[in-house]
Motif scaffolding. Structure first.
Motif, mmCIF file in Angstrom:
data_model
loop_
_atom_site.group_PDB
_atom_site.id
_atom_site.type_symbol
_atom_site.label_atom_id
_atom_site.label_comp_id
_atom_site.label_asym_id
_atom_site.label_seq_id
_atom_site.Cartn_x
_atom_site.Cartn_y
_atom_site.Cartn_z
ATOM 1 N N UNK A 27 0.654 -1.317 0.038
ATOM 2 C CA UNK A 27 0.144 0.065 0.076
ATOM 3 C C UNK A 27 0.985 1.226 0.049
ATOM 4 N N UNK A 28 1.838 1.477 0.866
ATOM 5 C CA UNK A 28 2.855 2.338 0.771
ATOM 6 C C UNK A 28 3.578 2.498 -0.619
ATOM 7 N N UNK A 29 3.689 1.568 -1.300
ATOM 8 C CA UNK A 29 4.425 1.789 -2.596
ATOM 9 C C UNK A 29 3.535 2.259 -3.703
ATOM 10 N N UNK A 30 2.162 1.878 -3.456
ATOM 11 C CA UNK A 30 1.388 2.425 -4.309
ATOM 12 C C UNK A 30 1.006 3.910 -4.117
ATOM 13 N N UNK A 31 1.030 4.288 -2.957
ATOM 14 C CA UNK A 31 0.601 5.598 -2.514
ATOM 15 C C UNK A 31 1.777 6.399 -2.800
ATOM 16 N N UNK A 32 3.200 6.081 -2.882
ATOM 17 C CA UNK A 32 4.397 6.737 -3.133
ATOM 18 C C UNK A 32 4.265 6.832 -4.880
ATOM 19 N N UNK A 33 3.719 5.854 -5.484
ATOM 20 C CA UNK A 33 3.723 5.693 -7.019
ATOM 21 C C UNK A 33 2.570 7.011 -7.324
ATOM 22 N N UNK A 34 1.399 7.186 -6.225
ATOM 23 C CA UNK A 34 0.437 8.108 -6.701
ATOM 24 C C UNK A 34 1.186 9.561 -6.602
ATOM 25 N N UNK A 35 2.135 9.695 -5.529
ATOM 26 C CA UNK A 35 2.599 11.149 -5.401
ATOM 27 C C UNK A 35 3.499 11.405 -6.866
ATOM 28 N N UNK A 36 4.247 10.355 -7.017
ATOM 29 C CA UNK A 36 4.980 10.522 -8.445
ATOM 30 C C UNK A 36 4.175 11.023 -9.740
ATOM 31 N N UNK A 37 3.183 10.178 -9.767
ATOM 32 C CA UNK A 37 2.139 10.380 -10.791
ATOM 33 C C UNK A 37 1.523 11.603 -10.595
ATOM 34 N N UNK A 38 1.349 12.210 -9.640
ATOM 35 C CA UNK A 38 0.721 13.606 -9.383
ATOM 36 C C UNK A 38 1.577 14.446 -9.867
ATOM 37 N N UNK A 39 2.928 14.407 -9.319
ATOM 38 C CA UNK A 39 3.869 15.459 -9.812
ATOM 39 C C UNK A 39 4.426 15.594 -10.904
ATOM 40 N N UNK A 40 4.273 14.110 -11.797
ATOM 41 C CA UNK A 40 4.823 14.197 -13.217
ATOM 42 C C UNK A 40 3.434 14.733 -14.053
ATOM 43 N N UNK A 41 2.224 14.650 -13.579
ATOM 44 C CA UNK A 41 1.050 15.143 -14.140
ATOM 45 C C UNK A 41 0.628 16.435 -14.226
ATOM 46 N N UNK A 42 0.951 17.168 -12.788
ATOM 47 C CA UNK A 42 0.450 18.328 -12.533
ATOM 48 C C UNK A 42 1.410 19.451 -12.986
ATOM 49 N N UNK A 43 0.984 20.522 -13.583
ATOM 50 C CA UNK A 43 1.902 21.539 -14.070
ATOM 51 C C UNK A 43 1.055 22.787 -13.605
ATOM 52 N N UNK A 44 1.629 23.453 -12.468
ATOM 53 C CA UNK A 44 0.718 24.594 -12.067
ATOM 54 C C UNK A 44 0.951 25.924 -12.926
ATOM 55 N N UNK A 45 2.067 25.802 -13.756
ATOM 56 C CA UNK A 45 2.274 27.055 -14.457
ATOM 57 C C UNK A 45 1.516 27.102 -15.589
ATOM 58 N N UNK A 46 0.881 26.167 -16.088
ATOM 59 C CA UNK A 46 -0.090 25.850 -17.288
ATOM 60 C C UNK A 46 -1.330 26.767 -16.862
ATOM 61 N N UNK A 47 -1.447 27.546 -17.660
ATOM 62 C CA UNK A 47 -2.899 28.272 -17.320
ATOM 63 C C UNK A 47 -3.904 27.978 -18.721
ATOM 64 N N UNK A 48 -4.831 27.183 -18.372
ATOM 65 C CA UNK A 48 -5.879 26.827 -19.037
ATOM 66 C C UNK A 48 -6.828 27.961 -19.882
ATOM 67 N N UNK A 49 -6.990 28.773 -19.265
ATOM 68 C CA UNK A 49 -7.615 30.011 -19.728
ATOM 69 C C UNK A 49 -6.998 30.789 -20.613
ATOM 70 N N UNK A 50 -5.440 30.904 -20.338
ATOM 71 C CA UNK A 50 -4.692 31.613 -21.255
ATOM 72 C C UNK A 50 -4.374 31.070 -22.651
ATOM 73 N N UNK A 51 -4.599 29.481 -22.628
ATOM 74 C CA UNK A 51 -4.533 28.792 -23.764
ATOM 75 C C UNK A 51 -5.795 29.025 -24.640
ATOM 76 N N UNK A 52 -7.039 29.289 -24.044
ATOM 77 C CA UNK A 52 -7.824 29.514 -25.004
ATOM 78 C C UNK A 52 -7.952 30.818 -25.662
ATOM 79 N N UNK A 53 -7.561 31.738 -24.959
ATOM 80 C CA UNK A 53 -7.343 33.211 -25.554
ATOM 81 C C UNK A 53 -5.993 33.367 -26.425
ATOM 82 N N UNK A 54 -5.218 32.282 -26.386
ATOM 83 C CA UNK A 54 -3.942 32.478 -27.356
ATOM 84 C C UNK A 54 -2.724 32.650 -26.531
ATOM 85 N N UNK A 55 -2.782 33.534 -25.385
ATOM 86 C CA UNK A 55 -1.718 33.957 -24.556
ATOM 87 C C UNK A 55 -1.566 33.050 -23.136
ATOM 88 N N UNK A 56 -0.313 32.484 -23.034
ATOM 89 C CA UNK A 56 0.037 31.575 -21.862
ATOM 90 C C UNK A 56 0.742 32.234 -21.076
#
Length: 141
Positions: A27-56
């Protein structure tokens, strides 16, 4: 009538604790894997609303940063909880020094500092005497 052997009871309890510790480790290994997946998949500098307007923008928004930190803290607390479970189960295992194994050479694997019956020392002395006797036999032949 057969009495209940306390060594067998302790061995069974150790086995159960070890099995629980292995499950908690998975269970611990699965939880640590989830942390790494979260870190790999998250990009807090990416702005979704800026992509729609053409400016990021490369700057993260405060709301996105706080959401990221909150999710990351939840995952880290889950890792801490799972680690504490593993530690609790492994600390519950008690060593059984009273287990008597039939073969004298198997006593050599005992820790000599915790051997209260001097099995280790006696076994080494017996082996030395046997070796001397064997050498004398060979020299007489």
């Amino acid at each position: 009538m057969t009495g209940v052997n306390p060594i067998m009871i302790q061995s069974k309890a150790n086995y159960e604790f070890a099995m629980q510790a292995l499950e908690c480790n998975k269970q611990l290994r699965a939880t640590v894997t989830n942390v790494f997946k979260f870190l790999c998949n998250s990009n807090i500098s990416e702005d979704k609303s800026g992509e729609e307007s053409g400016a990021s923008t490369s700057e993260p928004t405060p709301q996105r940063s706080s959401t990221f930190l909150q999710n990351f803290q939840e995952l880290l607390s889950a890792v801490n909880k799972d680690f504490n479970e593993v530690e609790k189960n492994t600390n519950s295992i008690t060593p059984t020094y009273d287990v008597i194994i039939n073969l004298p050479m198997s006593w050599l694997s005992l820790d000599s500092t915790s051997d209260k019956l001097y099995r280790y020392r006696d076994t080494v002395q017996i082996q030395q005497v046997c070796f001397v006797c064997y050498c004398q036999l060979l020299s007489n032949v």
